[in-house]
Write a protein that holds these residues in place. Sequence first.
Motif, PDB file in Angstrom:
ATOM      1  N   ALA A  56       1.787  -4.215  -0.635  1.00  0.00           N
ATOM      2  CA  ALA A  56       2.232  -3.348  -1.727  1.00  0.00           C
ATOM      3  C   ALA A  56       3.694  -2.947  -1.548  1.00  0.00           C
ATOM      4  O   ALA A  56       4.468  -2.916  -2.512  1.00  0.00           O
ATOM      5  CB  ALA A  56       1.353  -2.101  -1.802  1.00  0.00           C
ATOM      6  N   ALA A  57       4.097  -2.641  -0.319  1.00  0.00           N
ATOM      7  CA  ALA A  57       5.483  -2.239  -0.070  1.00  0.00           C
ATOM      8  C   ALA A  57       6.436  -3.389  -0.361  1.00  0.00           C
ATOM      9  O   ALA A  57       7.512  -3.192  -0.945  1.00  0.00           O
ATOM     10  CB  ALA A  57       5.633  -1.772   1.376  1.00  0.00           C
ATOM     11  N   GLU A  58       6.042  -4.591   0.025  1.00  0.00           N
ATOM     12  CA  GLU A  58       6.893  -5.751  -0.241  1.00  0.00           C
ATOM     13  C   GLU A  58       7.025  -5.983  -1.742  1.00  0.00           C
ATOM     14  O   GLU A  58       8.114  -6.275  -2.247  1.00  0.00           O
ATOM     15  CB  GLU A  58       6.313  -6.985   0.451  1.00  0.00           C
ATOM     16  CG  GLU A  58       7.254  -8.169   0.484  1.00  0.00           C
ATOM     17  CD  GLU A  58       6.816  -9.242   1.466  1.00  0.00           C
ATOM     18  OE1 GLU A  58       7.672 -10.039   1.870  1.00  0.00           O
ATOM     19  OE2 GLU A  58       5.622  -9.270   1.839  1.00  0.00           O
ATOM     20  N   ARG A  59       5.917  -5.828  -2.470  1.00  0.00           N
ATOM     21  CA  ARG A  59       5.943  -5.975  -3.925  1.00  0.00           C
ATOM     22  C   ARG A  59       6.777  -4.866  -4.570  1.00  0.00           C
ATOM     23  O   ARG A  59       7.531  -5.123  -5.514  1.00  0.00           O
ATOM     24  CB  ARG A  59       4.521  -5.944  -4.499  1.00  0.00           C
ATOM     25  CG  ARG A  59       3.709  -7.213  -4.305  1.00  0.00           C
ATOM     26  CD  ARG A  59       2.298  -7.013  -4.869  1.00  0.00           C
ATOM     27  NE  ARG A  59       2.336  -6.611  -6.261  1.00  0.00           N
ATOM     28  CZ  ARG A  59       2.334  -7.462  -7.295  1.00  0.00           C
ATOM     29  NH1 ARG A  59       2.305  -8.763  -7.067  1.00  0.00           N
ATOM     30  NH2 ARG A  59       2.350  -7.007  -8.527  1.00  0.00           N
ATOM     31  N   ALA A  60       6.632  -3.638  -4.058  1.00  0.00           N
ATOM     32  CA  ALA A  60       7.366  -2.514  -4.638  1.00  0.00           C
ATOM     33  C   ALA A  60       8.873  -2.708  -4.495  1.00  0.00           C
ATOM     34  O   ALA A  60       9.643  -2.376  -5.404  1.00  0.00           O
ATOM     35  CB  ALA A  60       6.935  -1.208  -3.977  1.00  0.00           C
ATOM     36  N   ALA A  61       9.301  -3.239  -3.352  1.00  0.00           N
ATOM     37  CA  ALA A  61      10.730  -3.475  -3.149  1.00  0.00           C
ATOM     38  C   ALA A  61      11.259  -4.508  -4.136  1.00  0.00           C
ATOM     39  O   ALA A  61      12.406  -4.441  -4.575  1.00  0.00           O
ATOM     40  CB  ALA A  61      10.978  -3.946  -1.718  1.00  0.00           C
ATOM     41  N   PHE A  80       2.848   9.840  -0.756  1.00  0.00           N
ATOM     42  CA  PHE A  80       3.905   8.875  -0.459  1.00  0.00           C
ATOM     43  C   PHE A  80       3.356   7.450  -0.507  1.00  0.00           C
ATOM     44  O   PHE A  80       3.916   6.560  -1.156  1.00  0.00           O
ATOM     45  CB  PHE A  80       4.496   9.188   0.918  1.00  0.00           C
ATOM     46  CG  PHE A  80       5.588   8.247   1.362  1.00  0.00           C
ATOM     47  CD1 PHE A  80       6.904   8.434   0.956  1.00  0.00           C
ATOM     48  CD2 PHE A  80       5.305   7.188   2.212  1.00  0.00           C
ATOM     49  CE1 PHE A  80       7.912   7.572   1.385  1.00  0.00           C
ATOM     50  CE2 PHE A  80       6.298   6.323   2.639  1.00  0.00           C
ATOM     51  CZ  PHE A  80       7.611   6.514   2.221  1.00  0.00           C
ATOM     52  N   HIS A  81       2.229   7.241   0.175  1.00  0.00           N
ATOM     53  CA  HIS A  81       1.659   5.888   0.224  1.00  0.00           C
ATOM     54  C   HIS A  81       1.145   5.450  -1.153  1.00  0.00           C
ATOM     55  O   HIS A  81       1.302   4.278  -1.531  1.00  0.00           O
ATOM     56  CB  HIS A  81       0.552   5.829   1.267  1.00  0.00           C
ATOM     57  CG  HIS A  81       1.064   5.866   2.677  1.00  0.00           C
ATOM     58  ND1 HIS A  81       1.510   4.748   3.333  1.00  0.00           N
ATOM     59  CD2 HIS A  81       1.225   6.894   3.551  1.00  0.00           C
ATOM     60  CE1 HIS A  81       1.921   5.068   4.550  1.00  0.00           C
ATOM     61  NE2 HIS A  81       1.754   6.376   4.704  1.00  0.00           N
ATOM     62  N   LEU A  82       0.551   6.368  -1.886  1.00  0.00           N
ATOM     63  CA  LEU A  82       0.072   6.015  -3.222  1.00  0.00           C
ATOM     64  C   LEU A  82       1.224   5.716  -4.175  1.00  0.00           C
ATOM     65  O   LEU A  82       1.103   4.840  -5.038  1.00  0.00           O
ATOM     66  CB  LEU A  82      -0.808   7.134  -3.782  1.00  0.00           C
ATOM     67  CG  LEU A  82      -2.229   7.173  -3.222  1.00  0.00           C
ATOM     68  CD1 LEU A  82      -2.963   8.426  -3.688  1.00  0.00           C
ATOM     69  CD2 LEU A  82      -3.021   5.935  -3.623  1.00  0.00           C
ATOM     70  N   ALA A  83       2.337   6.411  -4.009  1.00  0.00           N
ATOM     71  CA  ALA A  83       3.502   6.141  -4.861  1.00  0.00           C
ATOM     72  C   ALA A  83       4.025   4.724  -4.633  1.00  0.00           C
ATOM     73  O   ALA A  83       4.477   4.054  -5.569  1.00  0.00           O
ATOM     74  CB  ALA A  83       4.607   7.159  -4.587  1.00  0.00           C
ATOM     75  N   ILE A  84       3.954   4.256  -3.393  1.00  0.00           N
ATOM     76  CA  ILE A  84       4.374   2.885  -3.099  1.00  0.00           C
ATOM     77  C   ILE A  84       3.423   1.892  -3.760  1.00  0.00           C
ATOM     78  O   ILE A  84       3.858   0.885  -4.346  1.00  0.00           O
ATOM     79  CB  ILE A  84       4.426   2.655  -1.578  1.00  0.00           C
ATOM     80  CG1 ILE A  84       5.523   3.515  -0.956  1.00  0.00           C
ATOM     81  CG2 ILE A  84       4.664   1.178  -1.259  1.00  0.00           C
ATOM     82  CD1 ILE A  84       5.517   3.523   0.564  1.00  0.00           C
TER      83      ILE A  84
END
Length: 256
Positions: free
Chosen positions: A111-116, A153-157
Amino acid sequence: MPFQKVQPERLATAVVRQIELLILRGILRPGERLPAERELADKLGVSRPSLREAVAELQERGLLVSRPGAGIYVAEVLGAAFSDALIRLFATHDEALFDYIAFRRDLEGLAAERAARLGSDTDLQVVDAIFAKMAAANGKRNPADEARLDAEFHLAIIEASHNVVMLHMMRAMFDLLREGVFYNRQIMFRQRTTRAMLLDQHRAINDALQARDGPGARAAVERHLTYVEGALSDHLRSEKNESIALLRLQHELGKD
């Protein structure tokens, strides 16, 4: 020729589709109250009878629920993700705790990679704003606030990754975490050194996201959750050791 006359769309159908999309995209959340009928009809630009027809259809689909005297709410659709029996199993076996962390590490790293890569500038502003609140809460030393902001924080990502299946799956998982099914999040924020390290780890995640460094964001999330896994393992081992020490103490005192 494979053409058919275009049929005008019923206003109620348009309302249904709009509310469905708001729920699907996680904008309207489970348990959230809809505006009063008159206000909602004005916002949508439809008549109250058309709105009632749409609401009735969404209630039949299990997406909205009516609470007498309280209004119309988004149904708690996430609660059905796990049966009560399975939730009880999760809560009573440490194996589920570490599988949960491993699941989060894999999914949240992605998810973090996609969000970036896919998150809008506004998505990343939301993540940054929540991190700023985490830093402020760290200064006040309130474990409850830090634990709550950690989940936000984690859900926002995950929201910034723009994958609705992942969003609803992870919201269900975080709801169980919020209820203490897997572990008490405040455990992680009680020690000063642990709290400082957690803040630094979240800062690393946020910095990578703001730089739109997908691989860096994924690696930062994975390092963070590996640390959480180790800290909780140490906590469980400490609790077990303390119970054994208490038995030894009781035995020793009983010799008198």
